[in-house]
Design an enzyme around this catalytic site. Structure first.
Site, PDB file in Angstrom:
ATOM      1  N   ASP A  72      53.745 -47.519  12.329  1.00  0.00           N
ATOM      2  CA  ASP A  72      54.949 -47.421  11.501  1.00  0.00           C
ATOM      3  C   ASP A  72      54.787 -48.188  10.191  1.00  0.00           C
ATOM      4  OD1 ASP A  72      55.085 -49.913  12.998  1.00  0.00           O
ATOM      5  OD2 ASP A  72      57.162 -50.125  12.321  1.00  0.00           O
ATOM      6  N   GLU A 167      56.493 -51.781  14.979  1.00  0.00           N
ATOM      7  CA  GLU A 167      56.142 -53.194  14.789  1.00  0.00           C
ATOM      8  C   GLU A 167      56.999 -53.826  13.707  1.00  0.00           C
ATOM      9  OE1 GLU A 167      53.879 -56.667  13.085  1.00  0.00           O
ATOM     10  OE2 GLU A 167      54.602 -54.863  12.088  1.00  0.00           O
TER      11      GLU A 167
HETATM   12 ZN   LIG Z   1      51.736 -54.877   9.832  1.00  0.00          ZN
END
Ligand SMILES: [Zn+2]
Length: 402
Positions: A72, A167
């Site tokens: 992401d 994340e």
């Molecule tokens: Zn990162």
């Protein structure tokens, strides 16, 4: 350059897992490419995780190592329609991005670029972030897999590949299946400058303060009304200005930081994040914060408060110190690749901070991603190649020493 063109922005306001379905658009391509390399257990699960194995080529009984990166990109800047540009043989000039000439990457703003003269630099075009965070890490791991598969003469143990979603919104390892992963220790490929080796992160708590006031009709409130709003305001105003905050601390100093405030006459809520490298000190910060609240609330007769501490993540150094070989293997690999490892403390957390406490000791390795979460993001191709070299050396080193 292919991976960054796929929009994989995560969304902190989405309750789903993964937070955005489009992250799977990249994950599916990664599985396809891994299968084409001959890695036939490559799979994308329903939670958005990619698992795959580069099988061992050594007959020794060796630990299973995990290399991890996140697919992401940050919600801080647009990741839609990224147009990567390759600036070959960079000579220190200003990089004016073509789609918005006000976005200029210079060696003044990015002094690290002075060390990258002669490298090939990839940037976005001025309207979006690049997404090198962490598609540089994804590309590095894909290249390692490709290299190992086409060089079976390199002796190494089993390598587990893990690509995570979300994340950037702090949910990267929420649904990772540690059993399915089956690794003994690991490394996130999500660091910046060449040579940096990150084995320490913040320890982090959140504090939620709820203040109860007393409501009354304002026309007839004399001696009765106690405003939760005024208490919350006085409380935040009573925090010291010259210290103890993100804007006044650096290096190894911790802080408390009010992130959100809301309320009405009857109840107000103030949310804080508490950060320190020393986990014990979190308690000191929390006690000090509570004292300020108690002092403040004394002036408001009849008001009450709740002070709740919520654990977020812990300094991975605590775990890494119990497994010193994990950092040692990395440091040795840096040296074999001609680098001097520079141990860095991250003023934040990584997927690896939480993975370490989930049973997978997991420091963070450089990939060259710089200027992250912004339109000025860039990465050096040669830094990414160096990262590949280091991580191949690491696998060789583990084989040789066991
Ligand atoms: Zn990162």
């Amino acid at each position: 350059m292919k991976y960054v063109q796929i929009d994989t922005q995560s969304d902190p306001n989405s309750p789903t897992q993964p937070s955005t379905e489009k992250q799977k658009n990249l994950s599916k391509i990664l599985v396809q490419e891994l299968l084409e390399m001959g890695i036939d257990d490559a799979e994308l699960d329903e939670h958005g995780y990619v698992y795959a194995t580069v099988p061992a080529t050594s007959s020794k009984k060796l630990p299973t190592i995990c290399y991890c990166a996140h697919v992401d990109t940050s919600p801080d800047a647009s990741g839609e329609g990224v147009k990567p540009i390759l600036h070959k043989n960079y000579q220190g000039q200003n990089l004016v991005l073509p789609d918005d000439h006000s976005v200029v990457i210079t060696t003044e703003n990015h002094p690290y670029l002075k060390q990258r003269i002669g490298d090939d630099i990839i940037t976005a075009s001025g309207l979006t972030l690049l997404g090198a965070d962490d598609k540089a890490g994804v590309a590095v791991i894909m290249d390692i897999a490709q290299y190992l598969i086409t060089h079976p003469e390199i002796k190494h143990g089993p390598l587990r590949i893990l690509f995570t979603p979300d994340e950037e919104i702090g949910r990267g390892v929420n649904a990772v299946d540690m059993k399915r992963l089956g690794a003994d220790f690991g490394y996130t490929l999500d660091g910046g400058e060449r040579g940096h080796l990150e084995g320490e992160s913040f320890s982090a708590d959140m504090v939620v303060v709820k203040i109860d006031g007393i409501s009354a009709h304002p026309g007839y409130a004399k001696g009765k009304l106690v405003s939760a709003l005024k208490i919350a305001s006085a409380f935040v105003a009573a925090l010291p200005r010259g210290e103890w905050s993100p804007e006044t601390t650096s290096d190894m100093q911790g802080f408390v930081h009010p992130m959100h405030i809301e309320g009405s006459i009857e109840q107000a809520t103030v949310e804080f994040i508490i950060r320190d490298f020393d986990t014990e000190k979190l308690k000191h910060h929390e006690d000090r914060l509570k004292k300020i609240l108690e002092e403040t609330i004394k002036d408001f007769n009849g008001a009450q408060f709740h002070f709740d501490v919520i654990e977020q993540y812990r300094n991975m150094k605590v775990i890494l110190d119990q497994h010193p070989h994990v950092m040692d293997y990395a440091a040795q690999a840096y040296k074999k690749a001609g680098l001097t490892p520079e141990k860095i403390s991250i003023r934040g957390g990584t997927d690896g901070s939480r993975l370490s406490f989930m049973g997978l000791p997991c420091p963070n390795i450089f990939t060259g991603e710089m200027g992250i979460h912004s339109k000025q993001e860039y990465v050096s191709v040669q830094d990414m190649q160096k990262s590949v070299e280091v991580m191949v050396e690491l696998l060789k080193g583990v084989e040789e020493q066991n």
